[in-house]
Design an enzyme around this catalytic site. Structure first.
Site, PDB file in Angstrom:
ATOM      1  N   ASP A   9      -7.949  -5.183  -0.031  1.00 20.64           N
ATOM      2  CA  ASP A   9      -8.447  -6.051  -1.112  1.00 20.64           C
ATOM      3  C   ASP A   9      -8.099  -7.519  -0.937  1.00 20.64           C
ATOM      4  O   ASP A   9      -8.586  -8.352  -1.706  1.00 20.64           O
ATOM      5  CB  ASP A   9      -7.881  -5.550  -2.451  1.00 20.64           C
ATOM      6  CG  ASP A   9      -8.458  -4.185  -2.801  1.00 20.64           C
ATOM      7  OD1 ASP A   9      -7.676  -3.249  -3.025  1.00 20.64           O
ATOM      8  OD2 ASP A   9      -9.693  -4.053  -2.783  1.00 20.64           O
ATOM      9  N   HIS A  21       0.855  -1.191   0.000  1.00 23.58           N
ATOM     10  CA  HIS A  21       0.000   0.000   0.000  1.00 23.58           C
ATOM     11  C   HIS A  21       0.886   1.235   0.000  1.00 23.58           C
ATOM     12  O   HIS A  21       1.934   1.251   0.627  1.00 23.58           O
ATOM     13  CB  HIS A  21      -0.896   0.021   1.258  1.00 23.58           C
ATOM     14  CG  HIS A  21      -2.072   0.928   1.119  1.00 23.58           C
ATOM     15  ND1 HIS A  21      -1.987   2.273   1.343  1.00 23.58           N
ATOM     16  CD2 HIS A  21      -3.344   0.671   0.745  1.00 23.58           C
ATOM     17  CE1 HIS A  21      -3.172   2.820   1.141  1.00 23.58           C
ATOM     18  NE2 HIS A  21      -4.013   1.884   0.769  1.00 23.58           N
TER      19      HIS A  21
HETATM   20  C1  SDX Z   1      -6.290   0.161  -2.814  1.00 22.81           C
HETATM   21  O1  SDX Z   1      -4.415   4.655  -1.954  1.00 22.81           O
HETATM   22  C2  SDX Z   1      -5.417   4.058  -1.301  1.00 22.81           C
HETATM   23  O2  SDX Z   1      -5.800   4.455  -0.242  1.00 22.81           O
HETATM   24  C3  SDX Z   1      -6.007   2.874  -2.057  1.00 22.81           C
HETATM   25  C4  SDX Z   1      -7.021   2.024  -1.273  1.00 22.81           C
HETATM   26  C5  SDX Z   1      -8.302   2.782  -0.990  1.00 22.81           C
HETATM   27  O3  SDX Z   1      -9.023   2.397  -0.060  1.00 22.81           O
HETATM   28  O4  SDX Z   1      -8.633   3.713  -1.782  1.00 22.81           O
HETATM   29  O5  SDX Z   1      -6.452   1.569  -0.057  1.00 22.81           O
HETATM   30  C6  SDX Z   1      -7.437   0.782  -2.089  1.00 22.81           C
HETATM   31  O6  SDX Z   1      -6.058   0.521  -3.957  1.00 22.81           O
HETATM   32  C7  SDX Z   1      -5.411  -0.830  -2.100  1.00 22.81           C
HETATM   33  C8  SDX Z   1      -4.179  -1.303  -2.974  1.00 22.81           C
HETATM   34  C9  SDX Z   1      -4.690  -2.406  -3.921  1.00 22.81           C
HETATM   35  N1  SDX Z   1      -3.622  -2.768  -4.891  1.00 22.81           N
HETATM   36  C10 SDX Z   1      -3.004  -3.957  -4.806  1.00 22.81           C
HETATM   37  O7  SDX Z   1      -3.177  -4.789  -3.929  1.00 22.81           O
HETATM   38  C11 SDX Z   1      -2.049  -4.226  -5.983  1.00 22.81           C
HETATM   39  C12 SDX Z   1      -0.730  -4.819  -5.462  1.00 22.81           C
HETATM   40  N2  SDX Z   1       0.020  -3.765  -4.754  1.00 22.81           N
HETATM   41  C13 SDX Z   1       0.856  -2.928  -5.498  1.00 22.81           C
HETATM   42  O8  SDX Z   1       0.793  -2.876  -6.824  1.00 22.81           O
HETATM   43  C14 SDX Z   1       1.420  -1.735  -4.738  1.00 22.81           C
HETATM   44  O9  SDX Z   1       1.741  -2.175  -3.486  1.00 22.81           O
HETATM   45  C15 SDX Z   1       0.556  -0.499  -4.647  1.00 22.81           C
HETATM   46  C16 SDX Z   1       0.082  -0.060  -6.005  1.00 22.81           C
HETATM   47  C17 SDX Z   1      -0.627  -0.757  -3.787  1.00 22.81           C
HETATM   48  C18 SDX Z   1       1.396   0.600  -4.014  1.00 22.81           C
HETATM   49  O10 SDX Z   1       2.377   0.940  -4.942  1.00 22.81           O
HETATM   50  P1  SDX Z   1       3.566   1.941  -4.549  1.00 22.81           P
HETATM   51  O11 SDX Z   1       3.287   2.661  -3.282  1.00 22.81           O
HETATM   52  O12 SDX Z   1       3.885   2.738  -5.778  1.00 22.81           O
HETATM   53  O13 SDX Z   1       4.740   0.979  -4.179  1.00 22.81           O
HETATM   54  P2  SDX Z   1       5.778   0.409  -5.223  1.00 22.81           P
HETATM   55  O14 SDX Z   1       5.050  -0.184  -6.385  1.00 22.81           O
HETATM   56  O15 SDX Z   1       6.801   1.461  -5.462  1.00 22.81           O
HETATM   57  O16 SDX Z   1       6.411  -0.793  -4.394  1.00 22.81           O
HETATM   58  C19 SDX Z   1       7.501  -0.580  -3.504  1.00 22.81           C
HETATM   59  C20 SDX Z   1       8.311  -1.873  -3.602  1.00 22.81           C
HETATM   60  C21 SDX Z   1       8.743  -2.219  -5.036  1.00 22.81           C
HETATM   61  O17 SDX Z   1       9.911  -3.010  -4.928  1.00 22.81           O
HETATM   62  P3  SDX Z   1      11.354  -2.257  -5.145  1.00 22.81           P
HETATM   63  O18 SDX Z   1      11.288  -1.543  -6.487  1.00 22.81           O
HETATM   64  O19 SDX Z   1      11.480  -1.314  -3.963  1.00 22.81           O
HETATM   65  O20 SDX Z   1      12.369  -3.386  -5.115  1.00 22.81           O
HETATM   66  O21 SDX Z   1       7.493  -2.985  -3.167  1.00 22.81           O
HETATM   67  C22 SDX Z   1       7.305  -3.868  -4.264  1.00 22.81           C
HETATM   68  C23 SDX Z   1       7.636  -3.107  -5.531  1.00 22.81           C
HETATM   69  O22 SDX Z   1       8.075  -3.998  -6.564  1.00 22.81           O
HETATM   70  N3  SDX Z   1       5.876  -4.248  -4.227  1.00 22.81           N
HETATM   71  C24 SDX Z   1       5.429  -5.482  -4.444  1.00 22.81           C
HETATM   72  C25 SDX Z   1       4.043  -5.391  -4.241  1.00 22.81           C
HETATM   73  N4  SDX Z   1       3.702  -4.134  -3.936  1.00 22.81           N
HETATM   74  C26 SDX Z   1       4.845  -3.435  -3.930  1.00 22.81           C
HETATM   75  N5  SDX Z   1       6.058  -6.620  -4.777  1.00 22.81           N
HETATM   76  C27 SDX Z   1       5.271  -7.715  -4.904  1.00 22.81           C
HETATM   77  N6  SDX Z   1       3.921  -7.729  -4.731  1.00 22.81           N
HETATM   78  C28 SDX Z   1       3.281  -6.576  -4.411  1.00 22.81           C
HETATM   79  N7  SDX Z   1       1.955  -6.579  -4.224  1.00 22.81           N
END
Ligand code: SDX
Length: 431
Positions: free
Chosen positions: A366, A308
């Protein structure tokens, strides 16, 4: 005492600037950079808005490190345990919890707006039978401004309130009709003697050839899920609603824009993606393999429902939903649903893994919701529509807060330009 400021100095020109600091009631202070370009000729740069406060708001507060979520100051845990979605919608819009008279009046207003214009029902026939419900939702909600233009003077507080009531009331009717269209079943009209969640479940699952009794367990689970999804500060879809609304667009168009943004798998579309991911993982024997895929930078696979932007701790909603999951599955008789078992093992393995621990990736709202929706008989492609029904309360509360703010202006971000320098148009024979 002088007002706090933040000093910024430019090493190349030696110039420095004092920027005002603004403190909120809770959470980090902000540096007001509004005059930076005018006085210093530079922009701030923050794609993804990881360190940017886009507005003032009094609606929802999140502390990502502590896993705190407050709606108008009330902890989400207390609202989920004691409130109802209709009461929470009132709280988000009006700022305080209603007394009994106010709650009864609000509930009656919402109930009496649940029907949609009959012409709208023919709208659905324009969609292919296998259209995704979110595609239908975006279209139908956007088209409401073609039916309810009698009260869309956004500068009139009364019109803003009527539009808010209409949107909250009609979302379940519209979403259920999307489902009925995809099933080829007749639409079910709302019943005024049912609660908001019960009305939705009946519009989803009742058929003309027999009576339909709403299961009170499903009704309460639905109400709690709607409460938990109602608002979440300046997330992508809420920011979309605010930006669309900042141009003066009508509220129906703004909410339609919010639905479109919510649909993405990185946002509200994640609940549908989690179920598909769990189906792909298949069984606990595959968990290690998929956790390795999620960690592999060359593999597009992500652990959906994990991570998140704000929560670097447990998403408090996920904790509550996991509890609800157990209770609902127990009471509905599928307590040993292999999908729940798999999800819990996957969570366990991931939270022991350095990759997830180091990046503070925890289950978010989620991760477990789809398992409950599935137990309630809701198909996977309707999961994000469920999110949209609930989030309409938050979206419209933010839209009302923004439009009512006398300082409100159109949102117009700038950019860091990396394109070609100025060049002359060459004739085609010289290219
Ligand atoms: C919602 O914003 C809100 O409030 C949203 C929400 C709401 O109520 O409105 O809470 C609802 O959208 C919840 C989130 C649902 N999405 C997911 O579950 C999709 C999976 N998660 C990700 O794609 C990600 O974690 C996000 C999109 C939620 C957050 O993305 P960020 O903050 O841009 O973080 P990032 O992608 O930069 O990740 C940081 C690191 C990265 O690794 P490095 O580059 O540092 O090595 O964490 C890794 C990412 O690759 N990472 C994951 C991961 N999520 C982040 N690796 C594997 N699996 C994951 N799910």
């Amino acid at each position: 005492m002088s007002k706090p400021t933040f000093s910024l100095s430019d090493s190349s020109s030696g110039r420095s600037i004092e920027l005002p600091v603004r403190d909120g009631v809770l959470g980090p202070s902000t540096i007001d950079v509004g005059t930076l370009y005018r006085d210093f000729g530079v922009f701030t740069y923050d794609p993804g808005f990881t360190s940017t406060a886009s507005c003032d708001s009094s609606i929802t507060f999140i502390d990502g490190d502590k896993g705190v979520l407050l709606y108008r100051g009330y902890p989400i845990e207390q609202l989920a345990a004691k409130s109802s979605f209709i009461e929470v919608a009132y709280l988000l819009i009006y700022g305080n919890l209603p007394n009994q008279t106010e709650l009864d009046e609000f509930s009656a207003i919402i109930t009496n707006h649940t029907m949609i214009n009959e012409t709208l029902n023919s709208f659905y026939r324009g969609f292919h039978h296998d259209a995704h419900p979110m595609a239908m939702l975006v279209g139908v909600v956007g088209s409401l401004s073609a039916f309810y233009h009698d009260h869309t003077d956004i500068n009139d507080p009364k019109d803003r309130e009527i539009s808010a009531h209409r949107l909250i009331a009609k979302m379940p009717t519209i979403a259920a009709a999307c489902y009925k269209h995809s099933k080829g079943e007749p639409y079910v009209y709302p019943q005024n003697n049912l609660s908001y969640p019960a009305n939705f479940l009946r519009m989803m699952f009742a058929v003309p050839c027999e009576d339909y009794e709403v299961d009170p367990i499903a009704e309460r689970a639905m109400d709690v899920l709607f409460i938990l999804h109602a608002d979440h500060e300046q997330n992508a879809s809420t920011s979309t609603v605010r930006l669309a609304g900042s141009s003066g667009a009508n509220p129906f168009a703004c909410i339609s824009a919010g639905i479109a943004s919510l649909w993405g798998p990185a946002h509200g579309g994640a609940n549908e993606a989690v179920l598909k991911m769990l189906e792909e993982v298949g069984d606990v024997g595959q968990i290690e393999k998929y956790v390795a895929k999620a960690k592999d930078k060359d593999d597009p696979f992500r652990l959906m429902g994990f991570g998140h932007r704000v929560y670097k701790n447990y998403d408090p909603r996920a904790t509550i939903i996991r509890e609800v999951c157990h209770n609902v599955l127990e009471k509905l008789g599928n307590g040993n649903d292999p999908t729940l078992e798999l999800a819990m093992r996957l969570e366990e393995v991931a939270l022991r893994d350095e990759y997830f621990v180091e990046r503070k990736l925890y289950p978010n709202v989620d991760f477990y919701t789809g398992i409950i929706y599935k137990a309630l008989g809701i198909p996977t492609n309707m999961f994000t529509a469920m999110f949209a029904i609930a989030r309409t309360a938050g979206w419209i509360a933010h839209w009302m807060e923004m439009i009512a703010d006398p300082a409100q202006r159109i949102g117009r971000p700038r950019q860091l330009y990396l394109g070609p320098e100025k060049r002359d148009y060459p004739g085609i024979t010289t290219r």
